[in-house]
Write a protein that holds these residues in place. Structure first.
Motif, PDB file in Angstrom:
ATOM      1  N   UNK A  24      46.098   4.476  24.117  1.00 20.06           N
ATOM      2  CA  UNK A  24      47.280   5.281  23.796  1.00 20.06           C
ATOM      3  C   UNK A  24      48.551   4.515  24.135  1.00 20.06           C
ATOM      4  N   UNK A  25      49.508   4.537  23.212  1.00 23.01           N
ATOM      5  CA  UNK A  25      50.761   3.817  23.414  1.00 23.01           C
ATOM      6  C   UNK A  25      51.915   4.751  23.746  1.00 23.01           C
ATOM      7  N   UNK A  26      52.075   5.801  22.960  1.00 28.38           N
ATOM      8  CA  UNK A  26      53.194   6.730  23.180  1.00 28.38           C
ATOM      9  C   UNK A  26      52.833   8.084  22.567  1.00 28.38           C
ATOM     10  N   UNK A  27      53.350   9.154  23.179  1.00 31.97           N
ATOM     11  CA  UNK A  27      53.092  10.505  22.690  1.00 31.97           C
ATOM     12  C   UNK A  27      54.370  11.095  22.100  1.00 31.97           C
ATOM     13  N   UNK A  28      54.220  11.829  21.010  1.00 34.20           N
ATOM     14  CA  UNK A  28      55.332  12.473  20.325  1.00 34.20           C
ATOM     15  C   UNK A  28      55.076  13.969  20.233  1.00 34.20           C
ATOM     16  N   UNK A  29      56.128  14.787  20.202  1.00 35.51           N
ATOM     17  CA  UNK A  29      55.922  16.231  20.097  1.00 35.51           C
ATOM     18  C   UNK A  29      55.502  16.691  18.702  1.00 35.51           C
TER      19      UNK A  29
END
Length: 74
Positions: A24-29
């Motif tokens: 996982x690199x980045x989470x977005x809403x």
């Protein structure tokens, strides 16, 4: 031969995660934000496809060279 990086947008419990393979690199809403970011990364790295995995099990494949960043909702 070395395998090229593969990026996926995956629907998680709290949002959408951009990941490289299983990392996982980045989470977005929102899905739109995650897909737009992923398309930009794929274009930058010259990758020909992006997978979107939804929680329901559906998988969609996008071609970064064909899909416009502007047409994806934010």
């Amino acid at each position: 031969m070395q395998e090229r990086a593969r990026y996926e947008v995956v629907e998680g419990g709290r949002g959408w995660v951009l990941r490289q393979g299983r990392i996982p690199l980045v989470e977005f809403p929102t899905e739109g934000q995650a897909v737009r970011a992923a398309l930009a990364v794929c274009r930058d790295e010259g990758l020909g496809r992006l997978l979107i995995r939804r929680a329901c099990g559906a998988v969609e494949e996008l071609l970064p060279g064909v899909h416009s960043l502007e047409t994806r909702e934010a």
